[in-house]
Design a protein around this motif. Structure first.
Motif, PDB file in Angstrom:
ATOM      1  N   ASP A 116       0.871  -1.223   0.060  1.00  0.00           N
ATOM      2  CA  ASP A 116       0.126  -0.044  -0.014  1.00  0.00           C
ATOM      3  C   ASP A 116       0.697   1.307   0.062  1.00  0.00           C
ATOM      4  OD1 ASP A 116      -2.443   1.343   0.152  1.00  0.00           O
ATOM      5  OD2 ASP A 116      -2.179   1.728   2.371  1.00  0.00           O
ATOM      6  N   ILE A 117       2.266   1.227   0.459  1.00  0.00           N
ATOM      7  CA  ILE A 117       2.991   2.138   0.357  1.00  0.00           C
ATOM      8  C   ILE A 117       3.034   2.740  -1.234  1.00  0.00           C
ATOM      9  CG2 ILE A 117       5.491   3.133   0.913  1.00  0.00           C
ATOM     10  CD1 ILE A 117       5.555   0.843   2.774  1.00  0.00           C
ATOM     11  N   LEU A 118       2.895   4.286  -1.425  1.00  0.00           N
ATOM     12  CA  LEU A 118       3.297   4.925  -2.330  1.00  0.00           C
ATOM     13  C   LEU A 118       4.443   4.396  -3.175  1.00  0.00           C
ATOM     14  CD1 LEU A 118       2.154   8.415  -1.436  1.00  0.00           C
ATOM     15  CD2 LEU A 118       0.662   7.139  -3.038  1.00  0.00           C
ATOM     16  N   PHE A 136       7.001   6.937   7.996  1.00  0.00           N
ATOM     17  CA  PHE A 136       6.162   7.413   9.043  1.00  0.00           C
ATOM     18  C   PHE A 136       5.315   8.882   8.194  1.00  0.00           C
ATOM     19  CE2 PHE A 136       4.866  10.353  12.195  1.00  0.00           C
ATOM     20  CZ  PHE A 136       4.211   9.308  13.040  1.00  0.00           C
ATOM     21  N   TYR A 137       6.146   9.501   7.396  1.00  0.00           N
ATOM     22  CA  TYR A 137       5.268  10.530   6.568  1.00  0.00           C
ATOM     23  C   TYR A 137       6.306  10.834   5.334  1.00  0.00           C
ATOM     24  CZ  TYR A 137       7.462  14.499   8.751  1.00  0.00           C
ATOM     25  OH  TYR A 137       8.460  15.494   9.232  1.00  0.00           O
ATOM     26  N   GLY A 138       5.655  10.961   4.127  1.00  0.00           N
ATOM     27  CA  GLY A 138       6.207  11.245   3.084  1.00  0.00           C
ATOM     28  C   GLY A 138       5.741  12.593   2.816  1.00  0.00           C
ATOM     29  N   GLU A 139       6.838  13.471   1.846  1.00  0.00           N
ATOM     30  CA  GLU A 139       6.737  14.877   1.518  1.00  0.00           C
ATOM     31  C   GLU A 139       7.356  15.295   0.418  1.00  0.00           C
ATOM     32  OE1 GLU A 139      10.093  16.997   3.798  1.00  0.00           O
ATOM     33  OE2 GLU A 139       8.648  16.446   5.147  1.00  0.00           O
ATOM     34  N   SER A 140       6.948  16.509  -0.313  1.00  0.00           N
ATOM     35  CA  SER A 140       7.492  16.911  -1.399  1.00  0.00           C
ATOM     36  C   SER A 140       7.512  18.253  -0.579  1.00  0.00           C
ATOM     37  CB  SER A 140       7.042  17.004  -2.651  1.00  0.00           C
ATOM     38  OG  SER A 140       7.836  17.640  -3.682  1.00  0.00           O
ATOM     39  N   THR A 347       2.261   8.647   2.507  1.00  0.00           N
ATOM     40  CA  THR A 347       2.932   7.363   2.599  1.00  0.00           C
ATOM     41  C   THR A 347       1.990   6.295   1.819  1.00  0.00           C
ATOM     42  OG1 THR A 347       1.790   6.864   4.713  1.00  0.00           O
ATOM     43  CG2 THR A 347       4.031   8.016   4.534  1.00  0.00           C
ATOM     44  N   ARG A 348       0.780   6.421   1.862  1.00  0.00           N
ATOM     45  CA  ARG A 348      -0.174   5.183   1.428  1.00  0.00           C
ATOM     46  C   ARG A 348      -0.906   5.622   0.345  1.00  0.00           C
ATOM     47  NH1 ARG A 348       0.117   0.450   4.209  1.00  0.00           N
ATOM     48  NH2 ARG A 348       1.666   0.501   5.983  1.00  0.00           N
ATOM     49  N   THR A 349      -1.104   4.655  -0.275  1.00  0.00           N
ATOM     50  CA  THR A 349      -1.914   4.881  -1.567  1.00  0.00           C
ATOM     51  C   THR A 349      -3.672   4.810  -1.029  1.00  0.00           C
ATOM     52  OG1 THR A 349      -0.841   3.670  -3.189  1.00  0.00           O
ATOM     53  CG2 THR A 349      -3.106   4.058  -3.976  1.00  0.00           C
ATOM     54  N   SER A 350      -3.851   4.285   0.030  1.00  0.00           N
ATOM     55  CA  SER A 350      -5.286   4.074   0.382  1.00  0.00           C
ATOM     56  C   SER A 350      -5.460   5.392   1.239  1.00  0.00           C
ATOM     57  CB  SER A 350      -5.413   2.843   1.344  1.00  0.00           C
ATOM     58  OG  SER A 350      -4.266   3.257   2.467  1.00  0.00           O
ATOM     59  N   LEU A 351      -4.626   6.197   1.481  1.00  0.00           N
ATOM     60  CA  LEU A 351      -5.056   7.537   2.102  1.00  0.00           C
ATOM     61  C   LEU A 351      -5.584   8.411   0.885  1.00  0.00           C
ATOM     62  CD1 LEU A 351      -5.133   9.197   4.646  1.00  0.00           C
ATOM     63  CD2 LEU A 351      -2.652  10.090   3.920  1.00  0.00           C
ATOM     64  N   TYR A 352      -4.957   8.447  -0.178  1.00  0.00           N
ATOM     65  CA  TYR A 352      -5.625   9.323  -1.200  1.00  0.00           C
ATOM     66  C   TYR A 352      -6.611   8.859  -1.938  1.00  0.00           C
ATOM     67  CZ  TYR A 352      -1.535  12.008   0.188  1.00  0.00           C
ATOM     68  OH  TYR A 352      -0.403  12.657   1.309  1.00  0.00           O
ATOM     69  N   PHE A 363      -5.324  20.324   1.104  1.00  0.00           N
ATOM     70  CA  PHE A 363      -3.794  20.313   0.532  1.00  0.00           C
ATOM     71  C   PHE A 363      -3.566  18.896  -0.008  1.00  0.00           C
ATOM     72  CE2 PHE A 363      -4.138  19.943   5.128  1.00  0.00           C
ATOM     73  CZ  PHE A 363      -3.730  18.499   5.487  1.00  0.00           C
ATOM     74  N   ALA A 364      -4.508  17.730   0.154  1.00  0.00           N
ATOM     75  CA  ALA A 364      -4.098  16.419  -0.034  1.00  0.00           C
ATOM     76  C   ALA A 364      -3.693  16.320  -1.486  1.00  0.00           C
ATOM     77  CB  ALA A 364      -5.257  15.584   0.415  1.00  0.00           C
ATOM     78  N   GLN A 365      -4.505  16.879  -2.652  1.00  0.00           N
ATOM     79  CA  GLN A 365      -3.990  16.567  -3.953  1.00  0.00           C
ATOM     80  C   GLN A 365      -2.773  17.283  -4.250  1.00  0.00           C
ATOM     81  OE1 GLN A 365      -5.885  14.268  -6.178  1.00  0.00           O
ATOM     82  NE2 GLN A 365      -4.049  14.444  -7.230  1.00  0.00           N
ATOM     83  N   MET A 366      -2.648  18.490  -3.932  1.00  0.00           N
ATOM     84  CA  MET A 366      -1.378  19.271  -4.114  1.00  0.00           C
ATOM     85  C   MET A 366      -0.085  18.512  -3.295  1.00  0.00           C
ATOM     86  SD  MET A 366      -0.188  21.924  -5.708  1.00  0.00           S
ATOM     87  CE  MET A 366      -1.706  22.908  -5.880  1.00  0.00           C
ATOM     88  N   THR A 367      -0.529  17.887  -2.428  1.00  0.00           N
ATOM     89  CA  THR A 367       0.653  17.112  -1.802  1.00  0.00           C
ATOM     90  C   THR A 367       0.949  15.919  -2.707  1.00  0.00           C
ATOM     91  OG1 THR A 367       0.147  17.614   0.513  1.00  0.00           O
ATOM     92  CG2 THR A 367       1.378  15.663   0.211  1.00  0.00           C
ATOM     93  N   LEU A 368      -0.031  15.260  -3.140  1.00  0.00           N
ATOM     94  CA  LEU A 368       0.369  14.054  -3.935  1.00  0.00           C
ATOM     95  C   LEU A 368       0.642  14.397  -5.235  1.00  0.00           C
ATOM     96  CD1 LEU A 368       0.043  10.889  -4.246  1.00  0.00           C
ATOM     97  CD2 LEU A 368      -2.312  11.430  -5.152  1.00  0.00           C
ATOM     98  N   ASP A 369       0.267  15.478  -5.906  1.00  0.00           N
ATOM     99  CA  ASP A 369       0.826  15.901  -7.152  1.00  0.00           C
ATOM    100  C   ASP A 369       2.416  16.489  -7.082  1.00  0.00           C
ATOM    101  OD1 ASP A 369      -1.437  15.740  -8.308  1.00  0.00           O
ATOM    102  OD2 ASP A 369      -2.153  17.872  -8.171  1.00  0.00           O
TER     103      ASP A 369
END
Length: 438
Positions: A116-118, A136-140, A347-352, A363-369
């Motif tokens: 499930d991890i991105l 634990f958390y992922g970021e750009s 971190t996880r695909t399921s979160l998005y 901010f979720a979509q901007m974070t993923l993008d």
């Protein structure tokens, strides 16, 4: 600090870990960074100790630069001081390849679900197909800005701004009498502090650390353009004492309403929009990190992750803790305690794919993008011999990056010119790389 927690929760919490809990015991010493998400995790460990009553947690919480120094020294010497360490996408590939970390491919909780991890995050934590750390958390990184100040300035933030627009907006939003500064950026020296920002920014200006033959490139026009633009921004529109400001200092300034814009880690989004902590929570917008039209944005890719040193004597208990802290159950725990907007992101695909999260986190979509826009294998405009967006994935980089960061921080403090700082950076990097055999 050291915390030993004993607590009991209901049977539903105990069932979540299946049969793993009964098999674990001992003391787990955890070295972590003093970021908000990590502090929150420590406050929620009653849930863990209810599930694992025979495991004692001892915490060592440190400022980012100090954490890196202590953990690097301990693992390189096999000191065995820690059972769980908080490290990032720079360390994991190097340390995993050196057999300094324990594989997480086996022995984790049954419901932990590594698939499930991105993919962008998992790739940076994997060596030759083996996962060596759990994110634990992922970021750009992205632009966080005051929508009210932008409107007052008569400007509209594009979803994908240029650096020229950022400078224009910084000038328009600065009000020194009101102690509002148009832009807040990292100035504190460190390979993971100011150099994380400046390396990513440099990518968008066409700069790179090395050419394809490992020759240092700080004498290039692209680096001169990068550093001069940064110093101009911060000198004219940044807060006083910016050379001492890292992530936490700028976060506090933004929450206090002192920054018109802040370009930094996407993980900060939940903190600047939390009305409990942020005085401007209802006036925050988000945009991609800026570019210069050269095909690269100034955003990075990082994951603060939990790993187990090979020197640990308590691997099973450490895996139990990591399973808890980085699993989907922890995400749901944070959501139930503090709301979906405050769960660890990236971190996880399921979160998005979770509609509750997407509705609660603007901010979720901007974070993923932003995460998906970063390419560690092709970070610069021109070809490079290294991987890593805001770092160079070689063992020598931590020392070189920190020394170069000290030169650029000194330039921001007015102790040397940009030209002097770049010349010093070129000399330092060349000498260190030659000494290392490059």
């Amino acid at each position: 600090m050291t915390t030993t927690i004993r607590a009991l929760l209901g049977a539903s919490a105990l069932c979540a870990v299946g049969t793993l809990a009964a098999a674990q015991e001992g003391t787990v010493t955890i070295a972590t960074v003093n970021n908000g998400d990590m502090i929150r995790m420590q406050g929620l460990t009653d849930d863990f100790t209810a599930q694992y009553p025979d495991i004692t947690l001892e915490w060592v919480t440190l400022e980012e630069n100090v954490l890196r120094q202590n953990v690097t020294t301990d693992i390189a010497t096999g000191g065995g001081q820690y059972d769980v360490i908080t490290i990032g996408t720079y360390e994991v590939p190097i340390w995993g390849a050196n057999d300094w970390l324990v594989s997480l491919d086996e022995g984790m909780a049954e419901d932990w679900n590594s698939s499930d991890i991105l993919p962008a995050i998992a790739g940076g934590l994997t060596v030759d197909g083996t996962l060596y750390a759990a994110p634990f958390y992922g970021e750009s990184s992205m632009v966080m800005y005051r929508t009210d100040l932008m409107e007052q300035a008569g400007l509209e933030m594009p979803d994908a701004p240029t650096w020229d627009f950022i400078r224009q907006a910084a000038e328009a939003m600065t009000d020194e009498e009101a102690e509002i500064y148009g832009i807040c950026l990292r100035g504190k020296a460190g390979w993971g502090e100011n150099m994380a920002f400046l390396t990513a920014m440099g990518n968008s200006f066409g700069a790179r650390w090395f050419d394809e033959d490992w020759n240092a490139q700080f004498d290039s026009e692209a680096w001169a353009n990068t550093l001069n633009f940064y110093l101009d921004l911060m000198t004219n529109y940044g807060p006083p004492g910016a050379a001492n400001n890292g992530f936490n200092e700028n976060l506090a300034l933004f929450q206090q309403g002192k920054c018109g814009m802040w370009i930094d880690a996407t993980v900060a989004a939940s903190f600047v929009t939390n009305p409990t902590d942020s005085t401007v929570a209802d006036s925050v917008g988000f945009a991609l990190a800026p570019d210069n039209g050269l095909g690269k944005r100034g955003n990075w890719l990082w994951a603060w992750s939990l790993a187990i040193p090979s020197s640990s004597d308590n691997v099973d208990a450490a895996k139990a803790f990591i399973s808890w802290a980085t699993g989907q159950g922890y995400t749901e725990l944070v959501a139930s305690e503090e709301g979906w907007a405050n769960v660890p992101p990236g971190t996880r695909t399921s979160l998005y794919e979770n509609e509750e999260y997407l509705a609660a986190a603007p901010f979720a979509q901007m974070t993923l993008d932003s995460i998906n826009a970063a390419d560690p294998t092709n970070p610069a405009v021109d070809p490079v011999p290294y991987t890593g967006v805001q770092f160079v994935a070689i063992p020598e980089f931590a020392g070189i990056g920190t020394q170069v960061g000290q030169q650029f921080s000194a330039a921001l403090a007015g102790q040397m010119t940009a030209e002097e700082a770049l010349a010093s950076a070129q000399e330092i990097t060349t000498d260190e790389m030659e000494a290392a055999g490059y």
